[in-house]
Structure formats: C-alpha cells, structure tokens
Design a protein around this motif. Structure first.
Motif, PDB file in Angstrom:
ATOM      1  N   PHE A 611      47.795   2.016 -23.534  1.00 17.92           N
ATOM      2  CA  PHE A 611      47.948   2.921 -24.672  1.00 17.92           C
ATOM      3  C   PHE A 611      46.877   4.008 -24.595  1.00 17.92           C
ATOM      4  CE2 PHE A 611      49.650  -1.126 -26.098  1.00 17.92           C
ATOM      5  CZ  PHE A 611      50.887  -0.730 -26.580  1.00 17.92           C
ATOM      6  N   ALA A 612      47.231   5.242 -25.022  1.00 16.14           N
ATOM      7  CA  ALA A 612      46.285   6.374 -25.037  1.00 16.14           C
ATOM      8  C   ALA A 612      45.823   6.655 -26.468  1.00 16.14           C
ATOM      9  CB  ALA A 612      46.938   7.617 -24.443  1.00 16.14           C
ATOM     10  N   ASP A 613      44.541   7.007 -26.622  1.00 15.18           N
ATOM     11  CA  ASP A 613      43.988   7.331 -27.934  1.00 15.18           C
ATOM     12  C   ASP A 613      43.103   8.578 -27.779  1.00 15.18           C
ATOM     13  OD1 ASP A 613      43.354   7.089 -30.624  1.00 15.18           O
ATOM     14  OD2 ASP A 613      41.501   5.977 -30.155  1.00 15.18           O
ATOM     15  N   PHE A 614      43.223   9.498 -28.714  1.00 15.69           N
ATOM     16  CA  PHE A 614      42.410  10.723 -28.671  1.00 15.69           C
ATOM     17  C   PHE A 614      42.278  11.267 -30.091  1.00 15.69           C
ATOM     18  CE2 PHE A 614      46.803  11.440 -27.458  1.00 15.69           C
ATOM     19  CZ  PHE A 614      47.248  12.330 -28.426  1.00 15.69           C
ATOM     20  N   ASP A 615      41.270  12.112 -30.294  1.00 14.90           N
ATOM     21  CA  ASP A 615      41.030  12.718 -31.609  1.00 14.90           C
ATOM     22  C   ASP A 615      41.959  13.898 -31.829  1.00 14.90           C
ATOM     23  OD1 ASP A 615      38.969  10.934 -32.064  1.00 14.90           O
ATOM     24  OD2 ASP A 615      37.439  12.262 -31.201  1.00 14.90           O
ATOM     25  N   ASP A 616      42.293  14.135 -33.107  1.00 13.44           N
ATOM     26  CA  ASP A 616      43.076  15.317 -33.440  1.00 13.44           C
ATOM     27  C   ASP A 616      42.219  16.578 -33.236  1.00 13.44           C
ATOM     28  OD1 ASP A 616      45.382  13.993 -34.064  1.00 13.44           O
ATOM     29  OD2 ASP A 616      44.903  13.806 -36.194  1.00 13.44           O
ATOM     30  N   CYS A 617      42.846  17.683 -32.861  1.00 16.30           N
ATOM     31  CA  CYS A 617      42.143  18.958 -32.670  1.00 16.30           C
ATOM     32  C   CYS A 617      41.923  19.605 -34.035  1.00 16.30           C
ATOM     33  CB  CYS A 617      42.965  19.884 -31.775  1.00 16.30           C
ATOM     34  SG  CYS A 617      42.163  21.477 -31.480  1.00 16.30           S
ATOM     35  N   LEU A 618      40.633  19.835 -34.376  1.00 14.17           N
ATOM     36  CA  LEU A 618      40.293  20.406 -35.672  1.00 14.17           C
ATOM     37  C   LEU A 618      40.014  21.911 -35.591  1.00 14.17           C
ATOM     38  CD1 LEU A 618      37.958  17.556 -36.974  1.00 14.17           C
ATOM     39  CD2 LEU A 618      40.406  17.874 -37.365  1.00 14.17           C
ATOM     40  N   ASN A 619      40.048  22.470 -34.358  1.00  8.63           N
ATOM     41  CA  ASN A 619      39.840  23.913 -34.200  1.00  8.63           C
ATOM     42  C   ASN A 619      41.015  24.640 -34.833  1.00  8.63           C
ATOM     43  OD1 ASN A 619      39.932  26.626 -32.862  1.00  8.63           O
ATOM     44  ND2 ASN A 619      38.084  25.821 -31.893  1.00  8.63           N
ATOM     45  N   PHE A 620      40.690  25.766 -35.596  1.00 11.73           N
ATOM     46  CA  PHE A 620      41.744  26.458 -36.350  1.00 11.73           C
ATOM     47  C   PHE A 620      42.793  27.048 -35.417  1.00 11.73           C
ATOM     48  CE2 PHE A 620      39.095  29.997 -35.207  1.00 11.73           C
ATOM     49  CZ  PHE A 620      39.927  31.080 -35.105  1.00 11.73           C
ATOM     50  N   THR A 621      42.421  27.280 -34.122  1.00  9.09           N
ATOM     51  CA  THR A 621      43.380  27.878 -33.196  1.00  9.09           C
ATOM     52  C   THR A 621      44.478  26.900 -32.796  1.00  9.09           C
ATOM     53  OG1 THR A 621      42.042  27.243 -31.292  1.00  9.09           O
ATOM     54  CG2 THR A 621      41.610  29.406 -32.272  1.00  9.09           C
ATOM     55  N   CYS A 622      44.154  25.602 -32.913  1.00 10.30           N
ATOM     56  CA  CYS A 622      45.153  24.579 -32.495  1.00 10.30           C
ATOM     57  C   CYS A 622      46.379  24.607 -33.378  1.00 10.30           C
ATOM     58  CB  CYS A 622      44.519  23.192 -32.525  1.00 10.30           C
ATOM     59  SG  CYS A 622      43.265  22.949 -31.248  1.00 10.30           S
ATOM     60  N   ALA A 623      46.227  25.237 -34.522  1.00 12.49           N
ATOM     61  CA  ALA A 623      47.369  25.280 -35.426  1.00 12.49           C
ATOM     62  C   ALA A 623      48.423  26.256 -34.955  1.00 12.49           C
ATOM     63  CB  ALA A 623      46.894  25.644 -36.835  1.00 12.49           C
ATOM     64  N   PHE A 624      48.060  27.125 -33.974  1.00 12.60           N
ATOM     65  CA  PHE A 624      48.988  28.169 -33.577  1.00 12.60           C
ATOM     66  C   PHE A 624      49.702  27.865 -32.261  1.00 12.60           C
ATOM     67  CE2 PHE A 624      45.710  30.108 -36.222  1.00 12.60           C
ATOM     68  CZ  PHE A 624      46.473  30.690 -37.205  1.00 12.60           C
ATOM     69  N   TYR A 625      49.479  26.697 -31.644  1.00 11.95           N
ATOM     70  CA  TYR A 625      50.199  26.370 -30.399  1.00 11.95           C
ATOM     71  C   TYR A 625      50.189  24.841 -30.213  1.00 11.95           C
ATOM     72  CZ  TYR A 625      45.570  25.776 -28.237  1.00 11.95           C
ATOM     73  OH  TYR A 625      44.303  25.366 -27.946  1.00 11.95           O
ATOM     74  N   ASP A 626      50.977  24.370 -29.218  1.00 12.35           N
ATOM     75  CA  ASP A 626      51.056  22.910 -28.939  1.00 12.35           C
ATOM     76  C   ASP A 626      49.859  22.553 -28.083  1.00 12.35           C
ATOM     77  OD1 ASP A 626      51.659  20.312 -28.428  1.00 12.35           O
ATOM     78  OD2 ASP A 626      53.625  20.698 -27.492  1.00 12.35           O
ATOM     79  N   TRP A 627      48.796  22.136 -28.749  1.00 14.44           N
ATOM     80  CA  TRP A 627      47.535  21.916 -28.038  1.00 14.44           C
ATOM     81  C   TRP A 627      47.591  20.694 -27.140  1.00 14.44           C
ATOM     82  CZ3 TRP A 627      44.904  17.404 -29.332  1.00 14.44           C
ATOM     83  CH2 TRP A 627      45.316  16.756 -30.488  1.00 14.44           C
ATOM     84  N   LYS A 628      48.429  19.625 -27.494  1.00 12.54           N
ATOM     85  CA  LYS A 628      48.500  18.404 -26.657  1.00 12.54           C
ATOM     86  C   LYS A 628      49.214  18.690 -25.336  1.00 12.54           C
ATOM     87  CE  LYS A 628      50.243  16.060 -30.091  1.00 12.54           C
ATOM     88  NZ  LYS A 628      50.854  14.998 -30.898  1.00 12.54           N
ATOM     89  N   ALA A 629      50.061  19.700 -25.337  1.00 11.53           N
ATOM     90  CA  ALA A 629      50.748  20.053 -24.097  1.00 11.53           C
ATOM     91  C   ALA A 629      49.979  21.091 -23.300  1.00 11.53           C
ATOM     92  CB  ALA A 629      52.144  20.583 -24.428  1.00 11.53           C
TER      93      ALA A 629
END
Length: 657
Positions: A611-629
C-alpha cells in the motif's frame, strides 16, 4: 465364468480326525466339504468358516451359534450336528452327510409340485421346525435352499446359522440377513423375528411349491421388501386353479401380514396341515393311510412244532411233546440185538446222507463265494471321481469293474470347474454289481445368474439381494456417497483377476463377489492448524503428513492450505494425506519508484501487494492541476531494496516545484 483354482482344504486332516475329501458348497460365511471321520469310519459334512472371518467376533459367534442351536435339537427332520471345534485358524462344524438335493433344486427341475407332494414336504419341515420352536429356537432363514431332500427319502431342515433364542427379538440391523423373498413384514419394518416369522417364510415356500413362482417380484430388493410390508399374499389357486381351497386358506393364514393373525408356531400349523390332509381324503372311505419309512424292521418266524405266545413283548416258544401210542412190552435179548442192528443201519444211512449234504453245501458255498466274490454277482462301491477329467474318471471306473455309459450327463456346479466330473449316477459309495453301468455327470461350471441392482443400497440389503452368490468381506473406501452405501461390485474373471460387475450382467452361482462400501467423504481439514488436521484424519483412519508449505495471503501461518492423497485412486483406510501448510503472506522487496509520479508509484506498489501513503499537497498551486499525476516521488520509507511483508504500507515523499 469360473475360476480354476485348487482348494487347499481338500486332502487336509482336520483336528487329527476328519479327512477332507471334496468340496460340496460354498456360502458367505463358510464352505461345506465332504469328509471322512477316521475315528468312527463314516462320511460327514464338515462346515469350515472362511479364514478371513476368523478375527470377526460377530461372524465367529454366529458360526458357533449354529452349532449350539442345531446340537440342542434331536429330531429326524433336523440335520444332526456331531462336533464343533477349532483347528489352527479354522473354526469348523461337523454334521451328518445327506446325499441328495435341496428343495430349491427340486423346484428348478419340476417348477410346480402337486398338492400331495407339497403337503408331504411341508409335513416333514413343520415337524422339524416344531421341535426347534419347542426348544425355544427361531430359525430366521427358512427358504428352499435350507430344506434338504435326501436320496433315501428323508427330509431335513439345515443351516441354523441365523437361529436365535425365541426371546431374542431385537435385530440391530440384522432384519435383512434372511433371504429377501421370505422375510416377514415385521422383519422388514421393525427387524423383529419370532416363531411366527418362521411361519410366514413357510407360507411363502408353500405358495412357491404350489405355483412355481414367488408371490412378490421386483427389479430391486427394496421393491420386494415393500410388498412384504404393505401387500397381502394372494391365494395360490389364483395362479394354479388345481390348488384345493383348503391349501389356499392354509397359505393365507400362514402369510397374514399381522403376526397375531398367523399360527403361533410350527406345531399349530402342522396340526392344521394334518386336518387339511384328512379333509382332502375320501370322506366316505377310511381315514387316509400314512406311509412311514422305518429305519429298520423286525420279523418273527413261527416254526413248525413251536407256537408264539404273544404278538408283543417276549415270545414264548413251546415245543410239541412226542409220545408213544401203544403198550410197551418187555424186551427180549434177540429183540434188543435186532433193535441195535436196525439202529446202526439207520445211523449209517443218516451219516451217508449228511456227508452228501455237507458236500453239496460246500459246493454251493464255494460257488456262491465265486459268484459274489469275483464272478457276475460281485459287488463294489462306486468310487468318488469328482473333480477328475472325464477320461481319467472313466478309466478308474473301468479298472474297478464298472461299465461307463457312452453319453455323459451335464449339470451346473458352483465348485467343480467346467469340463470336470462333478458326480456319478449312481452316486459315489453306492454298492453295485460289477459290470453295472455308471453315468458320468460333467460340470458346466456354475449356473449363470443375473446380477441384481445393488449400487446405492445398504450393505445388509445388498447381501440379501446377492444370496445366490458368495459375498466376501467388503472393501471400504472414502467417497462422496453416504457412509454405508454400496458404491461398487466386483467378481473374479476367468484369469483369476477382479472384474467389475453391473446390474443385469450374468455371473456364476455361488461365485465370489466383493462389494465396495463408502466410508463417506475424506474429512475437510483446510483452514485447520496442522495439529488439528492430523488429529481429525487419524480419527477417520487416515494418516496426515505435512509434505510442504507455501506463502499465503489468505491463510494464517501454520494453517492447512491444501489436503490431497499421496497416491492416485480411491482413498482407503490407512492411506496418507499430504498436508500443505501456510507460511503466511509472501515477503516483498520494495521497488525503486523515485522519479515516478505519485500515481505511477502507487500503482506499482499495489501490484506487488503493498500500500502507498503520502501527504496531501497543501501548496495553493496544487489546486489548479492534477498534482498526483505530475509531481515525482523523491524518496520512499522503507527505502528501495528493503524486504517487507505483503500488505505493508510504503511512505512516499515528493516535492512541489
């Protein structure tokens, strides 16, 4: 088909007393042989229990029970038991030898008997059975095969192997031990037998003698058993209109479904049979005569000059007295001389007469000795040539002074191989004049009988249905069918090897048959601990052995993943079951996913069972694109190359550009 094998018992000396000569018949429990009692110099029948049953306490007790039951009876219509014992591993029973046939063989030859013949046989059977009932013994297996018709006219009941005390009425599954065609309704439904159960069997036998067929028919044994329990036996006169109505009523009384409506025992039925015989006699004439064959007869001769004082008791013999009829005068000397001379002359003549008589008698005795010793009147016993080739048997008969008939007779024999001599006519040991003609009876092998359908039946029901064959100890194996169910039937082929049999197939009478009986399915031990699985298999008669282990993401470590027989084929008691035990989940090496996007790294880890675990992206720019991809993985915890258990969680690190 038959098996050409030599019986090892033939020629054996049992208990230093009984010399086994030939085999007579073979049954499910024992084989019967013709033997010579060397101590008393007489022929006997010796019944020897099958060796494979020697360790079975129930079979052995039943065998001994036959000896005890029959030995308690001393009656002209019951086969006498002389001895019982054990020789090495062979339990044996010694009985009187009765050359002849069974009632079954008589019915096979003549189909239907006349009412007079049927009543004569029933009278003898009932007389013997009445003695058994009076002694508190229930036969429980009366059928035409157990009624013996001796060559000298005697009729006897044999085979008390299922006999029980009249008070021992519980069956414990033994209700079907008797032949299915003669089982009473109470034996079929409740497994209980008493004297009235024997009466029912005799009623069926009387019906069969009068009609040539049994009242109930069916393709399956259970169909016949159902009819016994639910139907009423029809009057034999319906099938054979020549049967008197009195015998119809006798059969219906003996075969009443309710035991309370039957004769209470053999004595009651015998009394009624005698009344029927009297009723069928000419009512206007004298009572019917009964012809009795006595074992011996005595005659008293009354000689001239003697008188018999009485017809019974001691015989008094009284000689007639001689006397003179005139006066006796005085004798003179010359008179005395004359009388002496006359007396001497008479004695001389009398001596000459006696000399002639003695010479004539000597000549007659010598002639008779020659005539009956080596001349035309000489007699010899027919030798026992059974089991020999016809040419060898004929040569032996000719050597002993007999003439052999040009044409042989043939007959079925369950014990003598086809093509060999099974008997002679007249039979062995018969005294005949030399030169008499003897006919050889050559075996055709066993009579071929259709196998009934027994697959799916219980073992007891199958044994009852196969009463015409020799049912051996069954083979037991694990199967999906319920425990106790017959799942296979096999016989012996001409080459001596086992051959499968199916319903309707022709197979030799009294030939060995082996049934395969289900023990139920092999216990399911998957998911149990190794120790629990081995314990359950041991309780079922199997051996559980760990043969390996595997990683499993579904089974805990130490649990059984698979259970399979070591050998291919049916599973039988004592077989080994291989157990595969779980080692738990398989270990996984953490791959190097650095530089991959978070989505790609997650997919690769999940494909390996991680299983994979990672923190959510809190940078305001992450809201404007698919940051996990888009964002690449910069590190993992544990690091690449680490070995972890399947299902472990891998922590992913990334950096926002």
């Amino acid at each position: 088909m038959s098996v050409n094998q030599t019986d090892p018992m033939i020629g054996r000396l049992i208990d230093d007393r009984y010399q086994v000569r030939s085999r007579i018949a073979r049954g499910g429990m024992a084989t019967v042989y013709l033997a010579t009692d060397l101590r008393l110099e007489r022929r006997v029948a010796i019944k020897i229990m099958h060796g494979h049953l020697a360790d079975d306490a129930s079979f052995k007790e039943r065998f001994i029970q036959e000896a005890r039951s029959a030995a308690r009876l001393a009656h002209p219509n019951v086969v006498n038991v002389f001895d019982q014992g054990q020789d090495d591993d062979s339990a044996y029973l010694v009985m009187e030898y009765l050359p002849g046939i069974t009632l079954r063989e008589l019915l096979q030859d003549h189909k239907v008997l006349t009412p007079e013949q049927a009543m004569d046989i029933m009278e003898a059977v009932l007389a013997g059975l009445a003695a058994a009932h009076r002694a508190g013994i229930v036969h429980r297996d009366l059928k035409p095969e157990n009624v013996l018709l001796a060559d000298d006219g005697r009729i006897k009941i044999g085979d008390f192997g299922l006999a029980r005390a009249a008070t021992a009425n519980t069956a414990t599954g033994a209700a079907l031990l008797g032949t299915i065609a003669y089982l009473s309704p109470e034996l079929v439904t409740r497994g209980i037998a008493d004297t009235r159960s024997d009466i029912y069997a005799l009623g069926i036998m009387l019906y069969e003698m009068l009609t040539g067929e049994q009242p109930y028919k069916g393709d399956q044994p259970m169909q016949i058993a159902y009819q016994h329990a639910n139907d009423t036996v029809p009057a034999p006169g319906i099938v054979n209109p020549s049967v008197p109505v009195e015998l119809d009523e006798l059969v219906l009384w003996a075969t009443a479904r309710d035991p309370e409506h039957r004769p209470r025992d053999a004595r009651a039925l015998l009394d009624q049979l005698l009344d029927v015989q009297r009723a069928l006699a000419d009512p206007s004439g004298p009572p019917p005569n009964r012809t009795m064959v006595l074992p011996s007869a005595a005659a008293t001769a009354v000689l001239p000059g003697f008188s018999a004082a009485g017809a019974t008791g001691d015989t008094e013999v009284v000689p007639r007295a001689r006397h003179r009829t005139g006066p006796v005068g005085p004798a003179t000397e010359d008179g005395n001389a004359d009388r002496l001379q006359a007396l001497a002359a008479r004695r001389h003549r009398r001596g000459a007469i006696w000399l002639v008589v003695v010479v004539v008698l000597a000549l007659l005795a010598g002639g008779a000795g020659w005539y009956f010793g080596s001349g035309p009147g000489a007699q010899a016993q027919v030798p026992d040539v059974s089991g020999k080739d016809p040419a060898a048997a004929a040569a032996q008969l000719i050597d002993e002074g007999f003439t052999v008939a040009p044409d042989n007779r043939s007959d079925f024999s369950p014990v003598v191989p086809a093509g060999q001599v099974t008997a002679t006519d007249p039979q062995a040991s018969t005294a005949l004049q030399k030169g008499s003609t003897v006919t050889l009876v050559v075996s055709q092998g066993p009579r071929q009988i259709a196998i009934p359908e027994v697959l799916g039946a219980t073992l007891d029901a199958a044994r009852a249905a196969l009463s015409d064959f020799s049912v051996e100890e069954p083979v037991r194996q694990f199967d999906a069918k319920d425990e106790g169910t017959v799942i296979g039937i096999a016989g012996v082929g001409g080459d001596g090897n086992a051959v499968g049999l199916s319903a309707g197939a022709e197979y030799g009478e009294q030939q060995p048959i082996t049934l395969t009986v289900s023990l139920g399915p092999v216990p399911d031990v998957v998911g149990q601990t190794l120790e629990d699985a081995q314990s359950e298999l041991t309780g079922a008669g199997l051996v559980g052995t760990q043969s390996g282990s595997e990683y499993s993401g579904e089974m805990e470590a130490g649990s059984v993943i698979r259970a399979q027989p070591t050998e291919q084929g049916p599973v039988t008691p004592g077989d080994t079951i291989d157990l595969i035990v779980s080692d738990g989940p398989a270990p996984v090496t953490v791959p190097d996913v650095t530089g991959q996007t978070i989505d790609d790294a997650t997919a690769q880890l999940e494909a390996l069972g991680l299983f994979a675990d990672f923190d959510d992206c809190l940078n305001f720019t992450c809201a404007f694109y698919d940051w996990k991809a888009s964002l690449p993985v910069t590190a993992t915890d544990p690091a690449p190359g680490s070995v972890v258990a399947a299902g472990s969680t891998i922590r992913l690190s990334y950096r926002v550009e």
